[in-house]
Every structure is written in C-alpha cells, then in structure tokens.
Enzyme design. Structure first.
Site, PDB file in Angstrom:
ATOM      1  CB  SER A 373      -0.915   0.100   1.062  1.00  9.09           C
ATOM      2  OG  SER A 373      -2.083   0.847   0.898  1.00  9.09           O
ATOM      3  CG  ASP A 493      -6.239  -3.590  -3.679  1.00  6.72           C
ATOM      4  OD1 ASP A 493      -7.035  -2.874  -3.324  1.00  6.72           O
ATOM      5  OD2 ASP A 493      -4.872  -3.642  -3.310  1.00  6.72           O
ATOM      6  CG  HIS A 524      -5.393  -2.747   0.225  1.00  4.10           C
ATOM      7  ND1 HIS A 524      -4.611  -2.320  -0.853  1.00  4.10           N
ATOM      8  CD2 HIS A 524      -4.891  -1.931   1.167  1.00  4.10           C
ATOM      9  CE1 HIS A 524      -3.751  -1.508  -0.548  1.00  4.10           C
ATOM     10  NE2 HIS A 524      -3.859  -1.021   0.515  1.00  4.10           N
TER      11      HIS A 524
END
EC number: 3.4.14.11
Length: 812
Positions: A373, A493, A524
């Site tokens: 991320s 995602d 995610h």
C-alpha cells in the site's frame, strides 16, 4: 490441496553434498556410513529435535508408519531395504500431511504427484541416492506452508549455529536462519534530508529505526531490507475521521477547457535549501535505541538470515522534522534520503541536537525496499529516482499514480471503504508529529496552512487531472528506474485499484531491468503467508541473488508473470505477460437486456435509467452498501421481493458461454449516451453471472500463529483462499467510471448539452479472469456508485443509444 513451488533451484549432486555438509546434515557419523537405511536413520535422528536421548527418539519414530502395517521404528529395526515408497510415505508424514485425509498410505508416490510435491525419479538404492532425496525433501513445502528446512529451523535446528555464525549460510540458493534474532542490535539515527518542508530554516531530520545482526559489531556487513512506512510511528485516526469529506454532494457542470497535457505537466522547480548542519564529531554507536518497531512479517523472516531491516516513517512523523504533503516530490526525496545514507552518500546524526555524525558502516550499501500500500507506493516512488544503492523493489498493492487512487475518469472516486478520504485526509492521518504536543505546538499553524492548500489543489469540485496530480504520477518517471522490480497486486483490490499496477507494468515492459509480476485473488492484502505459494521462498531466492550476489538463477526460476486462478483453489499459473496487446478479442453489441455478438444485427434503439431514489431508500443504501451492491447486480426476475434499483441501472448479459474463457487486460466500452442536464457520469461493472462456489473474499486462517521460519521468533498466520460454503449467483469482475465531460481524458473538459447524445470510450480496470463454461457475462450500467463516487441523488435521466454501444473483451 496443491503445492506451487517456484523457488527450488536445480543444483548438481556435488553442490547438494557441499550444502548438506555446510548445514551439518552430513558430518563425521554420516561419512562413516554406507548403508542408505543407516544414513536415513541418522538424518532422522538429527532432525527429531525434541528427542534428547535414544528412548525418546525411538518413541517418536513409532509415531510414523513406514508401511501400512509397520511403524517407522519397527521398520528400521528390521533392517529391510529402503524403497521409494517407504521414503515418501514417511516424507509425507514429516511434511505434516494427514494419513487418510491428504494421502493414502498405499500409494504415497501418487500422492506426492497429486499435491505437486517434488520427488526423485530414480530408485533410492545407494547412500548418494538417499542424500539426493533428502536434499530435495528439505526444499519441499510442508502442508503448513513452509519448506521442511524452515520447519526444522522453527523447531531449533540452526540454534547451534548462532555462536559460530560470521556470515550467511545458503541452502538451495536461499539464506538460512543462522543469525540469532534475540541478539539483534537496535539503533535509532537521524538522517539529514535535502528538504526543509516545515520551512524552519533547517534541513529536515528523519528518524530511522535499524535492526541489524550482532555480527555487524565484529566485521560482518549486512545488506538491508528497507520499509518506508508513514504509519510506522503511529496514526491519527480521530483527526483523520474528522477531516473526511462529505460525499453526499451534487455533481456539477464543469467549465469547458482546451487543455493539453503540456499545460498540466509537472516540472520540478528547484528550491534553495538551508545549509547542511556542521558536523561536530563522529561516532560509531548510536545514542538511541527502541523496544519494538511496527514490523512486517516478511522482514522478520529475513532478520534471522543475515539481513538488516530498516524502518523510516519519513517527513512529518513522530520524532522527525517536516510536514506531510501526500504523494509530493518531497515524500520521495525523504524516502531516498535513507537509501543514500545506507549507501554511504548522505549524513545522519546520533541525535537531533549534537550534530554528531554516524555512518551506516555496518551496511553493504545494497538495499531492497519492501512493503504494501502506502509502503509499496513509496518504494515505487524511490525506484523512479534511480537512486544509487537501491538494487530491487518488492512493491505490494502499490499506487503508481495518486490520481488513480482517489479519482477515475474526471470523477472523485474513493478507494474501497474510504468514502470521503482524499490527499489532505491521509496527510492528517499520518502526521504523527501531532502526537507529541510540544512538537506539534511549533508546527500546527503551518501544517494547517499546508492542509488548506492541499484541499484546494486536490480539487474535489472538478475531479480533473491537473499539475498537482501529475506531480504525483510516478509512471512519468519510469525511465529512471534502475532497480529490478517485483510487483504484487490483488485482482480484487478496490482500494489500490488494479490500474495502478497495470499502468506500471505496461510502462516497464520494455525497460532494461528484470521485472516480475504476481497477481493474486485477494483484496488489499499481503501474500507472504499463503499455503499454496512459496512466496517467502521466492523472495529469499530473489534477495539472495540481488543483495548477496548469489548466482542462484532467480531471474530465470521466478516466472515473469504469475497469476492465481479465480476458479480452482490453490492454483497458480505462469504466463509470459499480462494485458499485452492482442488480436484475439470478443466484441458484443448491446441489445435489450442482452450482449450479442457484433455480427448479430441490433434491433433495439434506446434504453434509459434514472439516477434518483426516494430519500428513504437513498439513506438506507448509504448505510447498507452490501444491500446496494446486491440490488445493483441482481436482475429483476431474480429478485425475491421488490428491487429498489430496478429503474436505476441497465443490465446486459451474454448468452451462456460454451467453453471456459480467460479475459486478460482492460475491457473497452464504446457508449453513446445523453443526459437531461449539462453534466453527468456513468459507472460500469462487468459481472460473472452463474451459480458457483467462489473463493472467499478474504483469506481463511488455516493455522493461527504457525509460521516464523526461525526458532522462538515472531509468528504469522497461515492463510489461504478457500471455496465458500454456499454457491453465489454472481461475482463482480471489474469496474470503471467516467465524467461525461471528460470524454477525451481526465484533464480536458468538454461541453455537455442536455439531451444531446455523445460518444465516449471507457476502459475498465484491467483484470485477468477465468469465466466458466455455462456462465454469462453481464455489464451493469448505472451512474451513482454508492461506494465510490459522490452521491448527489439528483433528478438525472440517462439514455443509451444502445444500437451504437459495444463492449470488447481481450481474450487470453
């Protein structure tokens, strides 16, 4: 259950013997034995680590079966000849596979093949054959997601190595757990960045947390795994929640423009910096330590294998200087300043006051970046600078363009579950200087001004791509990348949407570096603790090659593109590329409620839908997004009871597919649309319609806190996607959005006249999807996306001239 191992390095017999000797499986006792049965028994003795004497060892042997009727202890006492059947029957038990459930005792060889475990092809007749089979067994994954050698390491096999270890030990091309994690040295230093983001007249100092092997005190030099994590020093959840934007606002008409990319292209303007601090002295040892970092379990695994690990939160975080301006060039400069220090090219100090320099004398200057991320995003940003010392990046769920994170097609488009978040909100979340009241007092007013500027520049009013967003588009600088890249992303995602990795992969396709891509079925998430894939082993092979310079053929062994199947559990397939240009396409025209092959004449001219709901229904859907999604995708005749969205979307379906089909890349839509106001938006979802037990949305925990890869060390959960217990009628494959005034691109705004028809082309988020025979593809066309776009609940009526609409699928 399927085992997928890509990180086993084929080596010759001489190398096997050398590595078995170095790892103490071969010793003086083994040297004196010639009978393969006696050698096997000695190896079993070495690896039955819980047994302190012969009695317990024999007791443990009798927990295993050598034949369906004979325990292993009794078999060894009988001195009968060893066969491949017996070796692999015991091997399956050592690898923790369950008799009866996972394999049948009568045919262990067939079980090894079905589970896709490696086996030797020739009969085990000699000592050399036995050692070869044992070597391969050590490289083989257990049922619980780690190599047998890592299972032994976790049980304590390498503990006797700790005191004598002076350098890494490699086995099958991968570093082993011979460094004591309980003897790590923990340092804090402050790197001086070429920045003054808080404009206090001094260069920003950045807090860096270091974990390094104790052997670095005695001359060992360690390569570094570096994770740049803005969350590392804490986050401000309440302040972030308070800063969230209201999304229940109307969509508005935008002023047309004739901008070109040249008009909005970002070019950095050099800023004059304060002078560097004057160095008052130098020392080797840090002044500051720390008790516990915010760890990443993949990094933890490598801390016992001769790597150092470094964490830095960067500018604007607790104990560092500066401010956050999400995605700005200053964040990238802050990130690479740490790399430059690790490589010997920048100054750091022992504290923020005395100006005593400390060098990364314990570092080899070879650095890899890891993280998911925002962490992976900063790794990509760092790579695009070409910074010296950065050898490789493993980015997971990384943003490649911040516009593609918070926008889509000229619209504000929130990441999944973060409606109302934007760049200023995220900056507030990670500005952990806020948690030190004395420090925050000095910087609060200035940071508030920065947030006001961000709120203006991010431009939630228009949603257009701009100079601001172009600064935050790392794809612009891909040409500078020198580090080898591994990109990992979830095909489901919807936080960091697949376009981020798709655009980065496309930009890197012809770059003169080694690049790998792994696409999984997750949202995610991290994938380093999956049962079905040897991801940690793959990264060990990769880092051993990239940072230690080991010639282990990692570049060839690891697939260029590896994709997890969405139908068959625990199935991973290698491909040469993803979303490569292809002539193989399927095209469908729109018909009333149908998608028909483009060769079929279309009869229906138009269809329409509304974007307005009764206020009560509108408020209900805002609070129950799962119900909104169900009603959106469920066709009217399938609905039990009243579907409140029946007039608020159009659904078009193909006939049932007569064979399995693979969609590979971006689905393209050509739409002719009119709306009754001079503004509007469209949203699209491509849907797999057909009853099936699909993979769970999130991985299932198979064994809690079962993985560490080292003795008495931090543990992670073993996870895997499993099939849902009940069949579901549909699954969303991919989606996309567009502002009707951004028909050409995200920065050019076109006029939109009420009730006039306009042609537009939309590319949905890229995907790779296995559509089963017997299923239908559906396209859902709607406007307001309750989970993603603004929600104005306006009296908008959309009309599609469906005889001029078309969908094109890239087919593998």
């Amino acid at each position: 259950m399927k085992n997928n191992q890509f990180a086993i390095e084929p080596v010759d017999r001489a190398t096997e013997l050398k590595e078995l000797l170095a790892s103490h499986f071969i010793d003086d006792t083994i040297d004196q034995l010639n009978d393969p049965l006696a050698v096997w028994q000695e190896l079993l003795h070495k690896t039955t680590l819980e047994a302190k004497n012969e009695t317990v060892f024999k007791q443990k042997l009798n927990n295993y079966l050598a034949t369906p009727e004979t325990t292993l202890g009794d078999f060894l006492d009988s001195h009968q000849p060893l066969t491949n059947d017996i070796f692999y029957r015991v091997a399956l038990q050592l690898l923790e596979f369950d008799v009866g459930n996972d394999f049948k005792l009568e045919d262990p060889i067939q079980a090894m093949k079905q589970i896709k475990l490696p086996i030797v092809g020739e009969p085990i007749k000699t000592k050399a054959d036995l050692l070869h089979a044992w070597y391969l067994l050590l490289c083989t994954h257990t049922k619980n997601g780690q190599t047998y050698l890592d299972k032994l390491a976790q049980a304590g096999y390498f503990v006797p190595f700790y005191e004598k270890t002076t350098e890494p030990l490699f086995f099958n091309g991968k570093a082993q757990a011979v460094f004591d994690p309980h003897q790590l040295i923990r340092d804090v230093v402050y790197v001086e960045a070429p920045l003054d983001t808080d404009e206090d007249g001094k260069r920003d100092l950045l807090k860096v947390e270091i974990l390094r092997p104790k052997q670095t005190q005695d001359g060992y030099r360690a390569p570094v795994l570096y994770t740049a994590s803005p969350y590392n020093q804490g986050i401000n959840d309440e302040a972030g929640d308070a800063a969230m934007h209201n999304v229940d606002v109307p969509l508005a008409a935008k002023e047309p423009n004739h901008l070109t990319y040249k008009d909005i292209h970002y070019q950095e303007t050099p800023k004059e910096l304060p002078a560097k601090r004057k160095i008052a002295g130098e020392q080797q040892e840090a002044d500051e330590t720390f008790a516990m970092e915010a760890p990443y379990t993949l990094n933890d695994y490598f801390l016992t294998r001769g790597f150092a690990v470094v964490y830095a939160a960067g500018i604007g975080t607790k104990d560092s200087d500066g401010i956050r301006a999400t995605g700005a060039v200053s964040e990238t400069v802050s990130t690479i300043a740490v790399i430059e220090w690790l490589a010997g090219n920048r100054t750091a100090f022992t504290n923020k006051t005395d100006n005593i320099e400390i060098k990364a004398w314990w570092s080899t200057g070879k650095i890899a970046m890891t993280g998911r991320s925002y962490l992976g995003t900063l790794a990509v940003a760092a790579a695009t600078t070409g910074v010296s010392g950065l050898k490789t990046v493993v980015s997971e769920a990384a943003i490649s363009s911040w516009y593609d994170y918070y926008h889509d097609g000229g619209l504000v488009a929130a990441p999944d579950t973060f409606q109302g978040e934007d760049m200023d909100v995220l900056a507030t979340e990670v500005f952990s200087r806020m948690q030190k009241p004395g420090d925050y007092l000095k910087i609060k007013d200035f940071f508030d001004q920065v947030l006001q500027t961000m709120a203006k520049d991010q431009d939630r009013q228009t949603g257009n791509y701009s100079h601001y967003w172009d600064e935050r588009n790392y794809v612009n600088n891909v040409k500078n990348i020198k580090a080898d890249m591994i990109m990992v992303h979830g095909l489901n995602d919807w936080n960091v949407k697949p376009r981020n990795v798709g655009n980065l992969w496309n930009a890197l396709r012809d770059a003169p570096i080694t690049k790998k891509l792994i696409l999984h079925q997750g949202q995610h998430i991290y994938i380093n603790a999956f049962r079905s894939l040897d991801f940690t082993d793959m990264m060990n092979l990769w880092f051993s090659h990239e940072l230690f310079g080991l010639d282990n053929h990692a570049e060839d062994l690891l697939p260029d593109v590896l994709i997890q199947d969405n139908v068959q559990p625990e199935t991973w397939t290698s491909y040469a590329d993803w979303q490569a240009p292809t002539d193989k396409k399927q095209a469908f025209n729109f018909e009333a409620k149908e998608l028909v092959p483009e060769t079929v004449p279309v009869r229906t001219a138009a269809a329409s839908f509304s974007d307005h709901l009764d206020p009560e229904i509108f408020d209900f859907y805002k609070k129950h997004l799962n119900v909104w999604e169900r009603d959106l995708l469920t066709t009217n005749h399938d609905t039990k009871g009243e579907n409140q969205l029946r007039d608020n979307r159009l659904i078009f379906k193909t006939s049932r597919y007569d064979e399995d089909t693979y969609i590979d890349g971006s689905v393209q839509l050509k739409i002719r649309v009119a709306v009754n106001e001079p503004f509007g938006m469209l949203s699209f979802q491509l849907v797999d319609y057909g009853d099936a037990k699909r993979l769970t949305v999130s991985p299932t925990i198979l064994a809690s806190k079962s993985l560490s890869g080292a003795y008495d060390w931090r543990r992670d959960n073993l996870r895997e996607f499993t099939l849902q217990k009940e069949a579901t009628p549909w699954k969303m494959i991919t989606k996309g959005h567009i502002n009707l005034q951004n028909r050409h691109n995200a920065y050019q705004v076109d006029e939109l006249k009420a009730n006039d028809f306009y042609d537009l082309t939309v590319e949905l988020q890229p995907t790779f999807y296995h559509l089963l025979a017997g299923h239908q593809l559906g396209l859902v066309v709607y406007a307001t996306d309750f989970a993603t776009t603004v929600r104005g609940n306006q009296e908008l009526q959309y009309s599609l001239q469906i005889n001029q609409c078309k969908i094109t699928l890239p087919i593998k």
